[in-house]
Design a protein around this motif. Structure first.
Motif, PDB file in Angstrom:
ATOM      1  N   THR A  97     -23.476  30.917  38.769  1.00  0.00           N
ATOM      2  CA  THR A  97     -24.825  30.343  38.616  1.00  0.00           C
ATOM      3  C   THR A  97     -25.510  30.891  37.371  1.00  0.00           C
ATOM      4  N   GLN A 153     -29.222  23.282  50.560  1.00  0.00           N
ATOM      5  CA  GLN A 153     -28.604  24.554  50.930  1.00  0.00           C
ATOM      6  C   GLN A 153     -27.445  24.388  51.905  1.00  0.00           C
ATOM      7  N   GLN A 189     -23.137  33.982  42.403  1.00  0.00           N
ATOM      8  CA  GLN A 189     -24.264  34.195  41.479  1.00  0.00           C
ATOM      9  C   GLN A 189     -23.795  34.417  40.047  1.00  0.00           C
ATOM     10  N   ARG A 198     -33.869  30.437  41.373  1.00  0.00           N
ATOM     11  CA  ARG A 198     -33.358  29.502  40.368  1.00  0.00           C
ATOM     12  C   ARG A 198     -34.497  28.747  39.691  1.00  0.00           C
ATOM     13  N   TYR A 201     -23.665  27.313  47.037  1.00  0.00           N
ATOM     14  CA  TYR A 201     -24.756  27.827  46.217  1.00  0.00           C
ATOM     15  C   TYR A 201     -24.659  27.312  44.784  1.00  0.00           C
ATOM     16  N   SER A 234     -33.087  31.433  47.434  1.00  0.00           N
ATOM     17  CA  SER A 234     -32.154  30.969  46.402  1.00  0.00           C
ATOM     18  C   SER A 234     -32.803  29.936  45.498  1.00  0.00           C
ATOM     19  N   THR A 283     -30.524  38.280  42.690  1.00  0.00           N
ATOM     20  CA  THR A 283     -30.767  37.195  41.738  1.00  0.00           C
ATOM     21  C   THR A 283     -31.554  37.709  40.542  1.00  0.00           C
ATOM     22  N   ASP A 314     -36.005  27.981  53.677  1.00  0.00           N
ATOM     23  CA  ASP A 314     -34.789  28.771  53.520  1.00  0.00           C
ATOM     24  C   ASP A 314     -33.848  28.546  54.703  1.00  0.00           C
TER      25      ASP A 314
END
Length: 411
Positions: A160, A254, A157, A15, A185, A11, A82, A224
């Motif tokens: 985001t 996270q 997402q 980003r 997130y 993630s 993503t 992660d």
């Protein structure tokens, strides 16, 4: 203290790649995740004309605030959600015609709420086959900005992607959210935007994103937390086993690190320090009812150890797991039933009763990395499990099976 080296967050890496590509200047990403998903994202940037340089432990991205360097490009997003959701948004802020396609698995996953919001902002976007799904073409002429309403109840997402777009618009964005899943997130996104020089103002369900662009920076990628969940679960499942993950502590971005709190409720010993988290198995694993809406990527991890609990494990509010790489709720139920474990399910919940999984069973991964990695934990107490597609872990952790085989032994 037995430490496990977990690769960088998927993630955060995705980003960071978007932010670095959009920023003014050259950004360095330290310890990014190198996996099929993130390589696909970096390849997509390259196809759009961005320069991405790589060394063993860092990636450098030359930012282009004005958008892609090419006037036409075709991008294949592989299986990466993503990639498939963020890159069309990045392209929309530039000028040109950009076509995006993805794997059959990713083509099945929904995009509709995001593409509707983009159209509401004036983006010329066309789905070529099924409405709300890849493939799609963006005829980009920049984005003016303004106010938009978004339903992010299927995936955070979507929100985001619009937040990341905001600073690239001419006047900024005001995003009103009607529903939101996996909220932690979004907090990751806001913190990372801040690191690249943008402060988003939130007032309840409304996000105000200023125009003005991003500032290049050097950004370290933390391990992660979703991947760490398999190693933490392995510790909780085994009396005397202790697992420490450096780099994930009290300051971690996270939300999936909250999975260790679920393990604590079940009876594991958990210690969260500033720069590391440790889980120890106590020999106790209690049943529980838990709402996992905000940490739903770790739902399969909990489902995989649930048969060994002393009472039923009921996981609630995880409808969004049905539209991931596969229907994860159903995949967990099918595999557990195949192991002889009693399971009941509903639209957004699964309940698993104690049972002894049958040895020598074949696990159906459904091509989903999280199903494969979760049931590897079940395999610690169930001899002879096999997997129809063990290689699907390359999506986020190509070296998973070797790393899992090196787990610290119980003391």
């Amino acid at each position: 203290m037995p430490a496990v080296d977990i690769p960088g967050s998927k993630s955060l890496t995705a980003r960071a790649l978007f932010l670095a590509a959009a920023a003014d200047g050259v950004s360095t990403l330290r310890r990014p995740l190198a996996s099929d998903d993130t390589e696909g994202f970096a390849e997509g940037l390259t196809r759009l004309g961005y320069r991405v340089g790589r060394t063993a432990d860092a990636w450098q991205v030359d930012g282009r605030p004005q958008g892609p360097a090419l006037a036409e490009a075709e991008v294949y997003c592989r299986d990466g959600a993503t990639t498939a959701r963020f890159l069309p948004v990045l392209a929309a802020a530039g000028h040109g015609t950009f076509r995006f396609d993805a794997s059959p698995q990713m083509r099945r996953r929904p995009l509709g709420p995001l593409t509707r919001a983009l159209r509401d902002l004036g983006v010329d976007l066309r789905h070529e086959e099924a409405e709300g799904h890849h493939p799609l073409t963006v005829r980009a002429g920049g984005v003016q900005g303004g106010e938009v309403v978004l339903d992010a109840g299927q995936s955070s997402q979507y929100l985001t992607a619009l937040l990341l777009l905001g600073p690239l618009t001419r006047t900024g964005l005001r995003i009103r959210v009607t529903d939101l899943v996996s909220a932690p997130y979004v907090e990751i996104t806001l913190a990372m935007m801040r690191a690249f020089g943008v402060e988003v103002v939130r007032d309840g369900e409304v996000y105000e994103v200023p125009a003005g662009g991003y500032r290049a920076t050097t950004y370290p990628i933390e391990p992660d937390a979703s991947t760490a969940s398999y190693f933490f679960a392995a510790a909780a499942l085994t009396p005397g086993r202790e697992v420490t993950v450096p780099g994930l502590g009290t300051g971690a971005l996270q939300g999936d690190l909250r999975f260790v709190e679920v393990l604590r409720r079940m009876g594991a010993e958990v210690e969260i320090a500033a720069d590391r988290t440790t889980v120890r198995g106590t020999g106790v694993l209690r049943g529980l009812t838990v709402n996992m809406r905000d940490i739903s990527d770790t739902m399969p991890t909990l489902a995989a150890i649930a048969p060994f609990a002393s009472g039923p494990v009921r996981i609630e509010d995880v409808a969004n797991t049905r539209v991931k790489e596969c229907d994860r709720l159903q995949a967990c139920a099918d595999n557990l039933r195949g192991l002889g474990v009693p399971v009941t399910t509903g639209p957004d919940w699964i309940e698993i009763r104690p049972g002894t999984p049958a040895p020598g069973t074949g696990i159906k991964t459904f091509g989903d990395h999280r199903i494969a990695m979760s049931f590897a934990v079940t395999g610690l107490r169930t001899p002879g499990l096999s997997y129809d597609d063990p290689g699907c872990v390359r999506k986020t952790f190509p070296g998973f099976h070797a790393a899992f085989a090196r787990l610290p032994q119980a003391s």
